[in-house]
Motif scaffolding. Structure first.
Motif, PDB file in Angstrom:
ATOM      1  N   ALA A  60      37.365  33.291  41.270  1.00 34.78           N
ATOM      2  CA  ALA A  60      37.381  33.870  42.435  1.00 34.78           C
ATOM      3  C   ALA A  60      37.098  35.416  42.429  1.00 34.78           C
ATOM      4  O   ALA A  60      38.163  36.369  41.861  1.00 34.78           O
ATOM      5  CB  ALA A  60      38.361  32.666  43.380  1.00 34.78           C
ATOM      6  N   SER A  61      36.909  36.443  43.375  1.00 37.20           N
ATOM      7  CA  SER A  61      37.006  37.494  43.699  1.00 37.20           C
ATOM      8  C   SER A  61      38.059  37.433  44.711  1.00 37.20           C
ATOM      9  O   SER A  61      38.204  37.362  45.614  1.00 37.20           O
ATOM     10  CB  SER A  61      35.779  38.211  44.511  1.00 37.20           C
ATOM     11  OG  SER A  61      35.919  39.466  44.647  1.00 37.20           O
ATOM     12  N   VAL A  62      39.412  38.020  43.575  1.00 42.10           N
ATOM     13  CA  VAL A  62      40.510  37.870  45.142  1.00 42.10           C
ATOM     14  C   VAL A  62      41.156  39.014  45.060  1.00 42.10           C
ATOM     15  O   VAL A  62      40.718  39.588  44.484  1.00 42.10           O
ATOM     16  CB  VAL A  62      41.564  36.999  44.358  1.00 42.10           C
ATOM     17  CG1 VAL A  62      42.321  37.068  44.503  1.00 42.10           C
ATOM     18  CG2 VAL A  62      41.006  35.653  43.773  1.00 42.10           C
ATOM     19  N   GLU A  63      40.990  39.868  46.630  1.00 44.98           N
ATOM     20  CA  GLU A  63      42.094  41.047  47.269  1.00 44.98           C
ATOM     21  C   GLU A  63      43.160  40.534  47.466  1.00 44.98           C
ATOM     22  O   GLU A  63      43.360  39.835  48.566  1.00 44.98           O
ATOM     23  CB  GLU A  63      40.945  40.932  47.804  1.00 44.98           C
ATOM     24  CG  GLU A  63      41.194  42.131  48.348  1.00 44.98           C
ATOM     25  CD  GLU A  63      40.164  43.262  49.675  1.00 44.98           C
ATOM     26  OE1 GLU A  63      40.498  44.763  49.607  1.00 44.98           O
ATOM     27  OE2 GLU A  63      39.117  42.573  49.862  1.00 44.98           O
ATOM     28  N   ALA A  64      44.172  41.568  46.867  1.00 44.38           N
ATOM     29  CA  ALA A  64      45.512  41.627  47.501  1.00 44.38           C
ATOM     30  C   ALA A  64      45.803  42.960  47.809  1.00 44.38           C
ATOM     31  O   ALA A  64      45.294  44.252  47.271  1.00 44.38           O
ATOM     32  CB  ALA A  64      46.375  41.010  46.516  1.00 44.38           C
ATOM     33  N   PHE A  65      47.227  43.197  48.643  1.00 41.97           N
ATOM     34  CA  PHE A  65      47.763  44.230  49.051  1.00 41.97           C
ATOM     35  C   PHE A  65      49.192  44.153  49.076  1.00 41.97           C
ATOM     36  O   PHE A  65      49.396  43.463  49.600  1.00 41.97           O
ATOM     37  CB  PHE A  65      46.693  44.662  50.617  1.00 41.97           C
ATOM     38  CG  PHE A  65      48.071  46.057  51.252  1.00 41.97           C
ATOM     39  CD1 PHE A  65      47.954  47.036  50.415  1.00 41.97           C
ATOM     40  CD2 PHE A  65      48.539  45.197  52.730  1.00 41.97           C
ATOM     41  CE1 PHE A  65      48.872  48.028  51.125  1.00 41.97           C
ATOM     42  CE2 PHE A  65      48.565  46.709  52.992  1.00 41.97           C
ATOM     43  CZ  PHE A  65      49.079  48.300  52.383  1.00 41.97           C
ATOM     44  N   LEU A 129      46.113  39.516  38.707  1.00 36.51           N
ATOM     45  CA  LEU A 129      45.506  40.552  39.178  1.00 36.51           C
ATOM     46  C   LEU A 129      45.008  42.120  38.794  1.00 36.51           C
ATOM     47  O   LEU A 129      46.544  41.674  37.954  1.00 36.51           O
ATOM     48  CB  LEU A 129      44.624  40.106  41.026  1.00 36.51           C
ATOM     49  CG  LEU A 129      45.336  39.119  41.401  1.00 36.51           C
ATOM     50  CD1 LEU A 129      45.633  39.150  42.920  1.00 36.51           C
ATOM     51  CD2 LEU A 129      43.732  38.112  41.722  1.00 36.51           C
ATOM     52  N   THR A 130      44.135  42.472  38.724  1.00 36.66           N
ATOM     53  CA  THR A 130      44.435  43.533  38.014  1.00 36.66           C
ATOM     54  C   THR A 130      45.927  44.434  38.968  1.00 36.66           C
ATOM     55  O   THR A 130      45.555  44.351  40.657  1.00 36.66           O
ATOM     56  CB  THR A 130      43.243  44.859  38.503  1.00 36.66           C
ATOM     57  OG1 THR A 130      41.411  43.861  37.108  1.00 36.66           O
ATOM     58  CG2 THR A 130      43.114  46.261  37.683  1.00 36.66           C
ATOM     59  N   ALA A 131      46.377  45.184  38.819  1.00 32.98           N
ATOM     60  CA  ALA A 131      47.265  46.539  39.084  1.00 32.98           C
ATOM     61  C   ALA A 131      47.202  46.470  39.934  1.00 32.98           C
ATOM     62  O   ALA A 131      46.256  47.554  39.825  1.00 32.98           O
ATOM     63  CB  ALA A 131      48.588  46.354  38.059  1.00 32.98           C
ATOM     64  N   THR A 132      47.918  46.477  41.314  1.00 33.32           N
ATOM     65  CA  THR A 132      47.400  47.528  42.437  1.00 33.32           C
ATOM     66  C   THR A 132      47.586  49.084  41.657  1.00 33.32           C
ATOM     67  O   THR A 132      48.213  49.469  40.846  1.00 33.32           O
ATOM     68  CB  THR A 132      48.681  47.609  43.415  1.00 33.32           C
ATOM     69  OG1 THR A 132      49.645  47.801  43.279  1.00 33.32           O
ATOM     70  CG2 THR A 132      48.806  46.130  44.215  1.00 33.32           C
ATOM     71  N   ALA A 133      46.302  50.062  42.087  1.00 37.47           N
ATOM     72  CA  ALA A 133      46.400  52.286  41.960  1.00 37.47           C
ATOM     73  C   ALA A 133      46.853  52.386  42.991  1.00 37.47           C
ATOM     74  O   ALA A 133      47.112  52.067  44.143  1.00 37.47           O
ATOM     75  CB  ALA A 133      45.170  51.683  41.754  1.00 37.47           C
ATOM     76  N   LEU A 134      47.269  53.655  42.874  1.00 46.13           N
ATOM     77  CA  LEU A 134      47.818  54.561  43.593  1.00 46.13           C
ATOM     78  C   LEU A 134      46.713  55.158  44.990  1.00 46.13           C
ATOM     79  O   LEU A 134      47.004  54.699  45.641  1.00 46.13           O
ATOM     80  CB  LEU A 134      48.411  56.132  42.479  1.00 46.13           C
ATOM     81  CG  LEU A 134      48.426  56.489  42.855  1.00 46.13           C
ATOM     82  CD1 LEU A 134      49.396  56.839  44.516  1.00 46.13           C
ATOM     83  CD2 LEU A 134      48.808  58.194  42.355  1.00 46.13           C
ATOM     84  N   LEU A 143      38.395  39.699  39.890  1.00 48.63           N
ATOM     85  CA  LEU A 143      37.596  38.731  39.587  1.00 48.63           C
ATOM     86  C   LEU A 143      38.938  37.584  38.324  1.00 48.63           C
ATOM     87  O   LEU A 143      38.825  37.817  37.566  1.00 48.63           O
ATOM     88  CB  LEU A 143      36.054  38.514  38.694  1.00 48.63           C
ATOM     89  CG  LEU A 143      35.339  39.045  38.982  1.00 48.63           C
ATOM     90  CD1 LEU A 143      33.903  39.463  38.204  1.00 48.63           C
ATOM     91  CD2 LEU A 143      34.646  38.712  40.459  1.00 48.63           C
ATOM     92  N   ALA A 144      38.955  36.880  39.442  1.00 49.89           N
ATOM     93  CA  ALA A 144      40.429  35.680  38.578  1.00 49.89           C
ATOM     94  C   ALA A 144      39.430  34.291  38.406  1.00 49.89           C
ATOM     95  O   ALA A 144      39.202  33.436  39.069  1.00 49.89           O
ATOM     96  CB  ALA A 144      40.841  36.006  39.457  1.00 49.89           C
ATOM     97  N   SER A 145      39.535  33.954  37.072  1.00 52.24           N
ATOM     98  CA  SER A 145      39.214  32.732  36.745  1.00 52.24           C
ATOM     99  C   SER A 145      40.948  31.660  36.716  1.00 52.24           C
ATOM    100  O   SER A 145      41.429  31.974  36.042  1.00 52.24           O
ATOM    101  CB  SER A 145      38.752  32.640  34.684  1.00 52.24           C
ATOM    102  OG  SER A 145      38.217  32.051  34.735  1.00 52.24           O
ATOM    103  N   PHE A 146      39.862  30.420  37.889  1.00 52.25           N
ATOM    104  CA  PHE A 146      40.932  29.601  37.472  1.00 52.25           C
ATOM    105  C   PHE A 146      40.848  28.422  36.675  1.00 52.25           C
ATOM    106  O   PHE A 146      41.226  27.638  36.557  1.00 52.25           O
ATOM    107  CB  PHE A 146      40.850  29.056  38.924  1.00 52.25           C
ATOM    108  CG  PHE A 146      41.539  30.281  39.812  1.00 52.25           C
ATOM    109  CD1 PHE A 146      43.028  30.363  40.404  1.00 52.25           C
ATOM    110  CD2 PHE A 146      40.764  30.787  39.972  1.00 52.25           C
ATOM    111  CE1 PHE A 146      43.531  31.051  41.518  1.00 52.25           C
ATOM    112  CE2 PHE A 146      40.846  31.766  41.491  1.00 52.25           C
ATOM    113  CZ  PHE A 146      42.725  31.722  42.150  1.00 52.25           C
ATOM    114  N   GLY A 147      39.952  28.527  35.615  1.00 49.81           N
ATOM    115  CA  GLY A 147      39.297  27.264  34.872  1.00 49.81           C
ATOM    116  C   GLY A 147      38.872  26.281  35.685  1.00 49.81           C
ATOM    117  O   GLY A 147      38.194  26.131  36.728  1.00 49.81           O
TER     118      GLY A 147
END
Length: 385
Positions: A60-65, A129-134, A143-147
């Motif tokens: 899944a292409s996961v977006e977070a804020f 997820l990749t750490a949030t950036a400045l 892109l997160a793999s859930f297996g």
């Protein structure tokens, strides 16, 4: 889009690190605040797809804020009143309450260096997820793999529900879809939702105060597409700012429930609401074009084998965007281009001749309000546009 099967419960947790707020006074810059004490996280609905090398694996292409929980809505309220007064609005207290609720994420202070771990019941992997950036002001897309999951990424498969522990925001979902078949890429404002994008006062009224209303006939058209295209992957790509995500997501959920799907919105960073109102109505042309081309390219990377119906309107750059994607990835990816002709926009023959250069005429449909009911009878699966 309607899904059958078991919905998965997913717990989202923050990694045990510390974060420095992105926007703070100098006296608090050096403080190290535990993220579990001060942070909230909004996770956006996401598209899910199969791993190209192993169809049993769901990605899944996961977006977070990530942002500070303490939203200064008092300051936001005063800023909202001042901005509205400057353009001739003098709303009452109830109306201001509605406006502040819809705008509240503009008061959020994004936090960098936050890592989010997603756990899914029934899935074999718990991706980080990749750490949030400045530079992204607390946002991250991974892109997160859930297996291997109980709800695999197949057309018409069950949604995967993401629940954020302790969040004030409703849970997110992954909409899984297989590698082939059909999809629908749709704009929102003045394509499926009445927004009055060409008029600042009417746009502010529709965005901040009115109950959101669909373009008449479009919910029925999209429900028809959901049936005739055999549960296509619906993805809504809009130039609206992601701070309006809860408002727009609720509109799609309730009004387009048969054609539900993830929303891709822009990262608009403004501290002056007057600038925001100008941004929402400005024909920024190239900026919107570049953003949407990037998002459609992202969709192609996830679903290179799908055929998409693309739906937009003539207020900004949807014709140019979809034509560029057609000429880049070909007619197998972009099956049809539908454009809603909005009164007052540039609907000239000259514009569309230039915009659609390289696209066969039979792949294009320009439609007016009174032609919307006819769209439900177009046999897109059979090759019509």
């Amino acid at each position: 889009m309607q899904f059958a099967g078991l919905a998965l419960t997913v717990i989202l947790s923050l990694s045990p690190i510390y974060a420095t707020p992105l926007l703070t006074t100098s006296s608090t810059l050096s403080k190290r605040i535990p993220v579990t004490d001060c942070l909230d996280v909004l996770v956006f609905d996401s598209p899910g797809f199969q791993n190209a090398s192993d169809a049993s694996q769901t990605i899944a292409s996961v977006e977070a804020f990530a942002f500070l929980k303490d939203l200064d809505t008092d300051e936001l309220r005063q800023s909202t009143v001042n901005a509205l007064n400057s353009i001739g609005f003098n709303p009452g207290e109830d109306a201001i309450d509605t406006a502040v609720d819809r705008l509240k994420l503009f008061a959020a202070v994004g936090v960098p260096r936050v890592t989010v771990t997603v756990e899914a019941e029934g899935c074999s992997e718990t991706p980080k997820l990749t750490a949030t950036a400045l530079e992204d002001l607390g946002e991250t897309t991974s892109l997160a793999s859930f297996g291997t999951c109980a709800a695999p990424a197949t057309n018409g498969g069950a949604e995967i529900t993401l629940t954020v522990n302790g969040s004030d925001f409703s849970s997110a979902r992954i909409f899984p879809s297989g590698p082939d078949g059909f999809g629908v890429i749709s704009d929102i404002d003045d394509t499926v939702k009445i927004s009055h994008s060409l008029d600042t006062l009417q746009l502010v009224q529709a965005t901040l105060f009115d109950e959101p209303a669909p373009i008449p006939g479009m919910p029925e058209v999209y429900a028809s597409l959901a049936r005739s295209l055999n549960s296509p992957q619906f993805i809504y790509v809009s130039g609206s700012p992601y701070q309006l995500y809860p408002f727009l997501r609720d509109f799609i959920d309730t009004t387009f429930s048969a054609s539900n799907g993830p929303l891709f919105l822009t990262n608009v960073t403004v501290t002056d609401l007057n600038v925001l109102f100008q941004t929402l109505t400005a024909d920024d042309g190239n900026a919107t074009l570049v953003y949407k081309i990037g998002q459609l390219t992202r969709i192609h990377e996830m679903y290179p084998g799908k055929s998409f119906l693309t739906v937009g309107d003539s207020t900004q750059q949807d014709p140019e965007t979809y034509a560029t994607i057609y000429n880049t990835f070909g007619g197998d990816f972009v099956r049809c281009i539908w454009i809603h002709l909005v009164e007052g926009a540039d609907n000239s023959d000259e514009r569309f001749k230039t915009a659609f250069e390289g696209v066969p005429q039979e792949r294009i449909r320009l439609y007016t309000d009174d032609q919307i009911p006819e769209l439900a009878y177009v046999d897109v699966a059979g090759g019509q546009c």
